[in-house]
Design a protein around this motif. Structure first.
Motif, PDB file in Angstrom:
ATOM      1  N   GLU A 184       0.831  -1.208   0.000  1.00 33.63           N
ATOM      2  CA  GLU A 184       0.000   0.000   0.000  1.00 33.63           C
ATOM      3  C   GLU A 184       0.862   1.253   0.000  1.00 33.63           C
ATOM      4  OE1 GLU A 184      -0.597  -2.658   1.687  1.00 33.63           O
ATOM      5  OE2 GLU A 184      -2.731  -3.100   1.842  1.00 33.63           O
ATOM      6  N   PHE A 185       1.909   1.206   0.831  1.00 37.86           N
ATOM      7  CA  PHE A 185       2.772   2.391   0.916  1.00 37.86           C
ATOM      8  C   PHE A 185       3.562   2.567  -0.378  1.00 37.86           C
ATOM      9  CE2 PHE A 185       2.870   1.759   5.740  1.00 37.86           C
ATOM     10  CZ  PHE A 185       1.730   2.522   5.858  1.00 37.86           C
ATOM     11  N   THR A 186       3.991   1.456  -0.949  1.00 41.20           N
ATOM     12  CA  THR A 186       4.710   1.531  -2.218  1.00 41.20           C
ATOM     13  C   THR A 186       3.829   2.197  -3.264  1.00 41.20           C
ATOM     14  OG1 THR A 186       5.737  -0.539  -1.616  1.00 41.20           O
ATOM     15  CG2 THR A 186       6.036   0.192  -3.864  1.00 41.20           C
ATOM     16  N   GLU A 187       2.562   1.784  -3.287  1.00 38.65           N
ATOM     17  CA  GLU A 187       1.634   2.368  -4.256  1.00 38.65           C
ATOM     18  C   GLU A 187       1.453   3.862  -4.014  1.00 38.65           C
ATOM     19  OE1 GLU A 187      -2.520   0.836  -5.464  1.00 38.65           O
ATOM     20  OE2 GLU A 187      -1.426  -0.871  -4.637  1.00 38.65           O
ATOM     21  N   LEU A 188       1.288   4.187  -2.744  1.00 35.53           N
ATOM     22  CA  LEU A 188       1.114   5.593  -2.373  1.00 35.53           C
ATOM     23  C   LEU A 188       2.333   6.410  -2.818  1.00 35.53           C
ATOM     24  CD1 LEU A 188      -0.487   7.745  -0.637  1.00 35.53           C
ATOM     25  CD2 LEU A 188       1.043   7.122   1.221  1.00 35.53           C
ATOM     26  N   ASN A 189       3.508   5.882  -2.516  1.00 31.77           N
ATOM     27  CA  ASN A 189       4.730   6.599  -2.862  1.00 31.77           C
ATOM     28  C   ASN A 189       4.878   6.751  -4.367  1.00 31.77           C
ATOM     29  OD1 ASN A 189       5.265   6.823  -0.220  1.00 31.77           O
ATOM     30  ND2 ASN A 189       7.035   5.452  -0.172  1.00 31.77           N
ATOM     31  N   GLN A 190       4.500   5.691  -5.090  1.00 31.34           N
ATOM     32  CA  GLN A 190       4.585   5.789  -6.547  1.00 31.34           C
ATOM     33  C   GLN A 190       3.660   6.879  -7.072  1.00 31.34           C
ATOM     34  OE1 GLN A 190       3.719   1.869  -7.865  1.00 31.34           O
ATOM     35  NE2 GLN A 190       5.878   1.208  -7.841  1.00 31.34           N
ATOM     36  N   ALA A 191       2.433   6.870  -6.555  1.00 26.17           N
ATOM     37  CA  ALA A 191       1.469   7.873  -7.018  1.00 26.17           C
ATOM     38  C   ALA A 191       1.966   9.281  -6.705  1.00 26.17           C
ATOM     39  CB  ALA A 191       0.115   7.635  -6.356  1.00 26.17           C
ATOM     40  N   LEU A 192       2.517   9.445  -5.514  1.00 25.13           N
ATOM     41  CA  LEU A 192       3.003  10.773  -5.110  1.00 25.13           C
ATOM     42  C   LEU A 192       4.194  11.200  -5.959  1.00 25.13           C
ATOM     43  CD1 LEU A 192       2.743  10.608  -1.242  1.00 25.13           C
ATOM     44  CD2 LEU A 192       1.485  12.103  -2.773  1.00 25.13           C
ATOM     45  N   THR A 193       5.089  10.253  -6.204  1.00 25.90           N
ATOM     46  CA  THR A 193       6.263  10.584  -7.010  1.00 25.90           C
ATOM     47  C   THR A 193       5.837  11.021  -8.404  1.00 25.90           C
ATOM     48  OG1 THR A 193       7.443   8.896  -5.785  1.00 25.90           O
ATOM     49  CG2 THR A 193       8.514   9.738  -7.741  1.00 25.90           C
ATOM     50  N   GLN A 194       4.890  10.257  -8.972  1.00 21.55           N
ATOM     51  CA  GLN A 194       4.422  10.629 -10.310  1.00 21.55           C
ATOM     52  C   GLN A 194       3.790  12.012 -10.299  1.00 21.55           C
ATOM     53  OE1 GLN A 194       1.845   7.467 -11.378  1.00 21.55           O
ATOM     54  NE2 GLN A 194       3.539   6.057 -11.878  1.00 21.55           N
ATOM     55  N   MET A 195       2.993  12.263  -9.265  1.00 19.69           N
ATOM     56  CA  MET A 195       2.333  13.562  -9.175  1.00 19.69           C
ATOM     57  C   MET A 195       3.374  14.679  -9.080  1.00 19.69           C
ATOM     58  SD  MET A 195      -0.331  14.917  -6.354  1.00 19.69           S
ATOM     59  CE  MET A 195       0.976  15.492  -5.321  1.00 19.69           C
ATOM     60  N   SER A 196       4.392  14.456  -8.239  1.00 15.36           N
ATOM     61  CA  SER A 196       5.391  15.508  -8.060  1.00 15.36           C
ATOM     62  C   SER A 196       6.193  15.705  -9.335  1.00 15.36           C
ATOM     63  CB  SER A 196       6.316  15.173  -6.890  1.00 15.36           C
ATOM     64  OG  SER A 196       7.162  14.124  -7.244  1.00 15.36           O
ATOM     65  N   GLU A 197       6.412  14.611 -10.082  1.00 18.45           N
ATOM     66  CA  GLU A 197       7.124  14.761 -11.351  1.00 18.45           C
ATOM     67  C   GLU A 197       6.320  15.609 -12.325  1.00 18.45           C
ATOM     68  OE1 GLU A 197       7.854  10.743 -12.423  1.00 18.45           O
ATOM     69  OE2 GLU A 197       9.703  10.620 -11.229  1.00 18.45           O
ATOM     70  N   ARG A 198       5.016  15.333 -12.362  1.00 24.60           N
ATOM     71  CA  ARG A 198       4.148  16.134 -13.249  1.00 24.60           C
ATOM     72  C   ARG A 198       4.186  17.596 -12.838  1.00 24.60           C
ATOM     73  NH1 ARG A 198       0.321  12.243 -12.923  1.00 24.60           N
ATOM     74  NH2 ARG A 198      -0.889  13.452 -11.449  1.00 24.60           N
ATOM     75  N   LEU A 199       4.050  17.810 -11.523  1.00 26.19           N
ATOM     76  CA  LEU A 199       4.054  19.184 -11.010  1.00 26.19           C
ATOM     77  C   LEU A 199       5.356  19.883 -11.372  1.00 26.19           C
ATOM     78  CD1 LEU A 199       2.585  18.976  -7.413  1.00 26.19           C
ATOM     79  CD2 LEU A 199       1.685  20.229  -9.349  1.00 26.19           C
ATOM     80  N   ALA A 200       6.465  19.166 -11.144  1.00 23.05           N
ATOM     81  CA  ALA A 200       7.769  19.772 -11.394  1.00 23.05           C
ATOM     82  C   ALA A 200       7.909  20.113 -12.875  1.00 23.05           C
ATOM     83  CB  ALA A 200       8.878  18.828 -10.947  1.00 23.05           C
ATOM     84  N   ALA A 201       7.424  19.193 -13.731  1.00 28.14           N
ATOM     85  CA  ALA A 201       7.548  19.442 -15.171  1.00 28.14           C
ATOM     86  C   ALA A 201       6.749  20.667 -15.566  1.00 28.14           C
ATOM     87  CB  ALA A 201       7.064  18.210 -15.945  1.00 28.14           C
ATOM     88  N   GLU A 202       5.517  20.750 -15.024  1.00 31.24           N
ATOM     89  CA  GLU A 202       4.699  21.902 -15.367  1.00 31.24           C
ATOM     90  C   GLU A 202       5.304  23.191 -14.833  1.00 31.24           C
ATOM     91  OE1 GLU A 202       0.622  21.162 -14.236  1.00 31.24           O
ATOM     92  OE2 GLU A 202       0.648  19.365 -15.509  1.00 31.24           O
ATOM     93  N   TYR A 203       5.837  23.090 -13.631  1.00 29.71           N
ATOM     94  CA  TYR A 203       6.445  24.268 -13.027  1.00 29.71           C
ATOM     95  C   TYR A 203       7.643  24.727 -13.852  1.00 29.71           C
ATOM     96  CZ  TYR A 203       8.467  27.246  -9.436  1.00 29.71           C
ATOM     97  OH  TYR A 203       8.979  28.312  -8.752  1.00 29.71           O
ATOM     98  N   ARG A 204       8.438  23.741 -14.272  1.00 29.20           N
ATOM     99  CA  ARG A 204       9.622  24.085 -15.077  1.00 29.20           C
ATOM    100  C   ARG A 204       9.224  24.785 -16.368  1.00 29.20           C
ATOM    101  NH1 ARG A 204      12.135  19.491 -13.281  1.00 29.20           N
ATOM    102  NH2 ARG A 204      11.172  18.234 -14.903  1.00 29.20           N
ATOM    103  N   SER A 205       8.194  24.228 -17.023  1.00 31.05           N
ATOM    104  CA  SER A 205       7.843  24.817 -18.317  1.00 31.05           C
ATOM    105  C   SER A 205       7.271  26.221 -18.122  1.00 31.05           C
ATOM    106  CB  SER A 205       6.855  23.914 -19.071  1.00 31.05           C
ATOM    107  OG  SER A 205       5.580  24.044 -18.524  1.00 31.05           O
TER     108      SER A 205
END
Lengths: 422, 225
Positions: A184-205
């Motif tokens: 469960e935690f692995t899944e949570l962490n994966q989802a969060l990491t993906q979300m933060s990657e998306r956020l970071a990409a959008e922020y960068r652009s």
């Protein structure tokens, strides 16, 4: 309430109910079994006593149990009774069996009794064992709960800490979350990491866009300003052209100042000032106060500057200047003629106090961009935003207070965090 | 006096050339790094104006080339606002001064003059304007033979005017010259007015006529007529 505490609570409730029911059933079963055992004993006794009675006409004396011979008829069979125990001076429960015996044509009624008190001790043992087990279970569940929350939930708490510390502006990178053995935690962490990657990409652009826009605006602005200056040389004495040129020129300069402020802000946000050196804020303040000397004396401000024992801070020199200039400008701008301005510099503290009209609106918003006290002001209203951004960049504390008693605005910068890491 | 202007934006370049020609300089221009590099290798200039962002290279490399060749030319770097590290690097490389875009043309003139004065006369020269004499090395101002005591800001103001005679100086440009980035204060124009009033008074007390004209609503001009 913690998740584990909640589930444990339900477990405990269920366990307690089951134990209660189990204990009750066990009690009833035991009582029934012991009683049947006793009845069996009485029947055995009956079989043993009946021929003796028929032969001798007397009952042998009992050892512990009571045997009564009577001619009064009674209902045959088992029942319960209480008998007074003269030794223990109390009533005790007994199980008794009545049965008739024919002795030489005469019917006698025999009553055999056995004390039920003997059954109490095994019952007591059973019940106390059950209770001990229940208490043990409760305690061990509570202990397990503590241990689990400390251990099993550790990855969850790590994730939580990482999320709390996550700031897009500071580290526009993805979240780095540790691997965990729990799915469960692995899944949570994966989802969060993906979300933060998306956020970071959008922020960068978005940031790149802002930077490019800022850079591309600069050249046209410089051209505009240069051409307008030339036009002013030609047309400043022309009654019709002069006001038009003047306004266009003024607006261009405002735009360029705004542009400058925004560029600086975005550069600080992007962390483009990595080269911090140890510098003395007192020197910067002295220099800037000298620069602004006329503006201070022109407003007839009573200036007090008190720098004692300031620690060097680690900052980019340009940002230190920006911080000090913007703080001083703010104190000058929102001051009134004949007011006061005091600068206090101590180890880890820079405090600027100035008189001025009482604040209107939410003080927290003063640090927002484009916040102006006078809406018509030509200043872009970025000064305190820059101050805040510089403070954030270096993890300085920044606090605004209005002292109603003295009517002073106080901006307090605490450079301690940087001094501690220096 | 020969100046090389290295700037990739044509509209800005023509403005700079036009302006500096009016100041009496001979101007040459370069639009790319390669052009600029060729010119500084081939010719001698008194001053080189270098934009840092250039097609084909970085202006800082031009500064390096000039310094490696031990060129006597003064170097004035022009670059984007906020690029503060360029400033540090540029000055460390040996550039004489640094100006951020967008800038006032009058400021450019003042900076170039200061560079040339330092380079060519090691500061030991005099500026003359009608009855005024200024000795920059001693920060001294004379009307005829009589010294005029000026405050630092009044002196800076006078130098700024002397660098740009017969040219309208806008209030904004004066404010920025005197106070730099801190000029962004609503009342700074009042202080210019006060400084000018004092400057005029001090000069007139020593017998100099009032050379400074007010251009209503826009700024001031030092007139040689």
């Amino acid at each position: 309430m913690k998740l584990l505490a909640t589930t444990t609570r339900y477990y405990l409730l269920l366990a307690a109910l089951l134990f209660a029911a189990g204990t009750a059933a066990l009690y009833a079963g035991l009582v029934w079994a012991l009683r049947s055992e006793m009845e069996e004993k009485l029947v055995t006794e009956q079989g043993y006593l009946t021929p003796i009675l028929q032969r001798t006409g007397r009952l042998p004396l009992p050892l512990g149990d009571q045997r009564v011979l009577s001619r009064r008829p009674r209902p045959a069979g088992f029942d319960d009774t209480l008998e007074f125990d003269p030794v223990g001076r109390r009533w005790e429960p007994f199980r008794q069996l009545h049965f008739p015996v024919q002795v030489k044509g005469v019917t006698y009624w025999v009553t055999l009794r056995k004390s039920l008190l003997e059954n109490d001790s095994p019952l007591g043992v059973v019940l106390s064992v059950m209770a001990a087990v229940l208490v043990g279970l409760l305690l061990s569940l509570a202990a397990l709960n503590r241990w689990l929350s400390g251990r099993l939930w550790q990855p969850f708490h790590q994730t939580l800490a990482a999320l709390r510390g996550y700031e897009l502006q500071r580290q526009p990178a993805a979240l780095a979350l540790p691997a965990t053995p729990i799915d469960e935690f692995t899944e949570l962490n994966q989802a969060l990491t993906q979300m933060s990657e998306r956020l970071a990409a959008e922020y960068r652009s978005l940031k790149e866009f802002t930077e490019n826009a800022a850079h591309e605006t600069q050249t046209p602005l410089a051209i505009l300003q240069a051409k307008l200056e030339r036009l002013l040389q030609l047309g400043a004495r022309d009654a019709e052209m002069a006001p038009l040129l003047r306004d266009a020129y003024g607006a261009t300069l405002r735009l360029s100042r705004l542009h400058q402020g925004l560029t600086l802000l975005s550069k600080i946000e992007n962390g483009q000032f990595p080269d911090a050196v140890a510098l003395n804020l007192a020197d910067v303040v002295t220099e800037k106060l000298a620069l602004l000397e006329e503006l201070v004396s022109g407003k007839e401000l009573a200036l007090t500057y008190d720098a004692a024992d300031p620690l060097p801070v680690r900052m980019h020199p340009a940002l230190a200047e920006s911080l000090v200039v913007n703080l001083l400008q703010n104190a000058l701008k929102h001051n009134h003629v004949g007011g006061t301005l005091s600068v206090l510099l101590r180890a880890g503290i820079l405090e600027i106090r100035n008189s001025g009209p009482a604040p209107t609106g939410d003080p927290a918003r003063y640090f927002e961009r484009f916040q102006k006290q006078q809406p018509g002001s030509a200043s872009p209203g970025l000064g305190l935003s820059i101050v805040q951004q510089v403070c954030r960049h270096y993890s300085f504390g920044l606090r605004y207070t209005f002292e109603a008693a003295t009517g002073l605005h106080v901006l307090h910068v605490s450079t301690r965090p940087a001094a501690a890491t220096a | 006096m020969k100046i090389l202007i290295v700037e990739d934006e044509p509209a800005l370049r023509t403005s700079l050339v036009d302006h500096l020609q009016r100041d009496g300089y001979r101007c040459e221009q370069a639009a790319t790094y390669a052009q600029a590099h060729e010119k500084i290798k081939l010719y001698r200039y008194d001053c080189v104006l270098v934009d840092l962002t250039l097609p084909g290279g970085n202006g800082l490399d031009l500064v390096r080339t000039l310094k490696a060749d031990q060129s006597p030319a003064g170097v004035l770097i022009v670059s984007a606002r906020g690029a503060l590290d360029d400033k540090v690097t540029g000055l460390a490389l040996g550039a004489d001064d640094y100006l951020t875009k967008p800038f006032h043309l009058a400021e450019l003139t003042a900076r170039i003059q200061a560079i040339l004065r330092r380079r060519q006369f090691q500061g030991h020269n005099e500026l003359r304007f009608r009855a005024l004499t200024v000795r920059p090395d001693r920060a001294q101002v004379l009307v005829g033979d009589e010294p005029v005591p000026l405050t630092r800001k009044e002196y800076e103001l006078l130098l700024y005017f002397l660098a740009n005679p017969n040219r309208l100086l806008t209030k904004e440009s004066i404010a920025e010259h005197l106070w730099g980035d801190a000029a962004d204060t609503a009342d700074s124009f009042d202080f210019i007015y006060n400084h000018l009033k004092n400057l005029r008074r001090k000069l007139q007390e020593k017998g100099a006529p009032d050379y400074i004209r007010t251009v209503y609503g826009v700024g001031y001009e030092l007139s040689s007529e």
